[in-house]
Design an enzyme around this catalytic site. Structure first.
Site, mmCIF file in Angstrom:
data_model
loop_
_atom_site.group_PDB
_atom_site.id
_atom_site.type_symbol
_atom_site.label_atom_id
_atom_site.label_comp_id
_atom_site.label_asym_id
_atom_site.label_seq_id
_atom_site.Cartn_x
_atom_site.Cartn_y
_atom_site.Cartn_z
ATOM 1 N N LYS A 37 -7.407 2.909 1.257
ATOM 2 C CA LYS A 37 -6.648 3.472 2.369
ATOM 3 C C LYS A 37 -5.167 3.193 2.199
ATOM 4 O O LYS A 37 -4.322 3.998 2.548
ATOM 5 C CB LYS A 37 -7.085 2.822 3.681
ATOM 6 C CG LYS A 37 -8.394 3.323 4.204
ATOM 7 C CD LYS A 37 -8.649 2.746 5.586
ATOM 8 C CE LYS A 37 -10.073 3.102 6.002
ATOM 9 N NZ LYS A 37 -10.409 2.660 7.334
ATOM 10 N N ARG A 38 -4.889 2.011 1.668
ATOM 11 C CA ARG A 38 -3.489 1.609 1.530
ATOM 12 C C ARG A 38 -2.740 2.452 0.506
ATOM 13 O O ARG A 38 -1.529 2.427 0.446
ATOM 14 C CB ARG A 38 -3.399 0.118 1.164
ATOM 15 C CG ARG A 38 -3.637 -0.799 2.348
ATOM 16 C CD ARG A 38 -3.569 -2.252 1.909
ATOM 17 N NE ARG A 38 -4.538 -2.550 0.864
ATOM 18 C CZ ARG A 38 -5.834 -2.787 1.091
ATOM 19 N NH1 ARG A 38 -6.286 -2.762 2.320
ATOM 20 N NH2 ARG A 38 -6.666 -3.047 0.102
#
Ligand code: GLU
Length: 503
Positions: free
Chosen positions: A262-263
């Site tokens: 996600k990062r």
């Protein structure tokens, strides 16, 4: 045969990333293929990690992808509610049941003390775990007397419930994708099942709900494989039949170095989320496939093939075809590298498969926003000339602007290469020729220019390149005859005259 019931069980701790969408997709394909039921259950028992808007985001994303549910937080169903925070009351009895049967125990350790243990272990280059060894020296219902425990409970001293991992036991598991997996209980720790805030942890709520909701197959990401021994032990402790498990391989970064996370946001030059996400705290935006111009069916098609293969060369699959072809035994064991270029390729395939009319309709919205009106048949014709050249509808403007407006500037490189002392005279003479052509249609224009080139002994390449420069402003675009027909006689001649003056 057992009724097939699968669930997608996200935690609303942020936006759903494409790996999560793929998990939902495989669950959906498996359910539909087997006439089963697809359930959406929201696992929001971790209040500290709850993110505003995440649940809605997940629902909207899956809707955009065409992944449908039979039972969910919005649709309801025979096992409602489907949001774990609303099932809160239900879990305590199961935690109590495990205490009574001797499979779980109360732990009264103060978080700071445990933290201290952790630090001390770390200093000695060890990892502290709450297990068969350490539990003997900690404050729990296994070390305290019965009276002490009763007293602490009565005084409502904060405590958690931990699972008692059995000693010297081999846990044998079967995973549809990985096969047999064996783990010794020595490597496991006594996980918390019930927290001091009155909420179950993921592990307890997940097992209880999978059981109550009659889940037949748990299909989820590989990051949950380490939790499987605990889950199997929990099923055994309850005396319930465990569902079947399939742990999906990871989605990797394009270079294969680590899991796509996600990062990664937009950091790698492509979105990792299905639709735009705006972080409610920072206000920071991460882009989505939808807003980046991808078609949902192209996106889904791409995702389906990241980890699963049909066993044939076929690459383009509609959702119905995916359902027909899908099976868990064609899901690979190793991680799949995400390929952003291939993702664009899929979009291109879906775009060129659409009719010229359909693409024209989509592009017309962009033209409207620019206040440009154009007859439908003309736009459809333009689409037939250029749609092969783009991957996204939004890129069509760059390939077609010269149909709608005269060039604003002339590419200097092209001028240097294609414009010489004779060009102005030649173009003037060509403009005179064009003025005589009637009707002003591509084949007739082509014919006339060809004759004129022969008559004057002009080189085809030099003339046509210079003409393209005047009409388009650059060395690009479809066949010049088509450009002239669509642009019209008057405008074509005007562009030639203006161009000569400006270059
Ligand atoms: N709530 C878990 C997650 O966020 C679900 C894991 C599972 O499917 O068991 O991924």
């Amino acid at each position: 045969m057992k009724k097939i019931r699968v669930r997608f069980a996200p935690s609303p701790t942020g936006p759903l990333h494409i790996g999560g969408v793929r998990t939902a997709l495989y669950n959906y394909l498996f359910a539909r293929k087997n006439n089963g039921t697809m359930i959406l259950r929201v696992e929001d028992t971790d209040q500290a990690r709850f993110v505003e808007g995440a649940e809605n985001y997940i629902i909207e994303s899956l809707q955009w992808c065409g992944i449908e549910f039979d039972e969910s937080v919005t649709i309801g169903g025979p096992h409602a509610p489907y949001r774990q925070s609303e099932r809160k009351e239900l879990y305590k009895q199961y935690s109590d049941q495990l205490i009574t049967s001797g499979n779980a125990y109360y732990a009264f350790d103060i978080p700071d003390e445990l933290e201290q243990n952790r630090k001390e272990a770390e200093a000695g280059k060890k990892i502290f775990t709450y297990n068969a060894e350490s539990r003997k020296n900690l404050r729990n219902s296994l070390t305290l007397s019965k009276q002490e425990v009763e007293k602490l409970l009565q005084e409502e001293v904060p405590h958690v419930v931990r699972f008692l991992i059995p000693e010297h036991t081999e846990v044998v598991m079967h995973d549809i994708i990985r096969g047999k997996v064996v783990v010794q209980t020595e490597s496991l720790d006594d996980k918390v099942l019930f927290k001091s805030d009155g909420m179950p942890t993921y592990h307890l709520a997940n097992i209880v709900d999978d059981h109550l909701m009659e889940i037949s197959h748990v299909i989820r990401g590989e990051e949950w494989l380490p939790s499987l021994p605990l889950h199997i032990l929990l099923y055994q402790a309850f005396g319930w039949e465990a569902p079947e498990f399939a742990h999906l391989p990871l989605l990797l970064k394009p270079d294969g170095n680590g899991k796509l996370s996600k990062r990664d946001g937009d950091r790698l030059g492509f979105p990792v989320f299905p639709i735009d996400w705006i972080d409610p705290l920072s206000g920071e935006k991460s882009s989505g496939y939808k807003e980046s111009g991808y078609y949902p069916d192209a996106f889904v098609n791409m995702l389906a093939l990241l980890g699963w293969n049909p066993g044939t060369e076929q690459e383009i699959f509609s959702m119905d075809e995916l359902i027909e072809a899908f099976s868990l035994d064609r899901v690979g064991k190793s991680g799949s590298k995400f390929d952003p270029e291939k993702t664009k390729w899929f979009n291109h395939q879906y775009l060129i498969k659409k009719s010229d009319e359909a693409v024209a309709e989509e592009f017309n919205q962009i033209l409207h926003a620019k206040n440009i009106q154009i007859a439908d048949e003309k736009l459809v014709k333009i689409m037939s000339l250029v749609k092969e050249r783009v991957q996204f509808v939004k890129d069509l403007w760059n390939e077609t602007y010269f149909f709608f407006e005269a060039p604003q500037s002339y590419d200097e490189q092209v001028v240097k290469k294609r414009w010489n002392e004779q060009s102005a005279e030649q173009m003037k003479s060509l403009a005179n020729l064009l003025a005589t052509i009637e009707p002003f249609e591509a084949p007739i224009i082509d014919q006339a220019i060809k004759a004129w080139l022969e008559e004057n002994q002009f080189g085809m390449g030099a003339i046509m390149n210079a003409l393209r420069l005047l009409l388009v402003g650059a060395a690009k675009g479809p066949h010049l005859g088509d450009i002239m027909e669509i642009t019209g006689k008057e405008e074509t001649i005007l562009r030639i005259k203006n161009g000569i003056e400006r270059i």
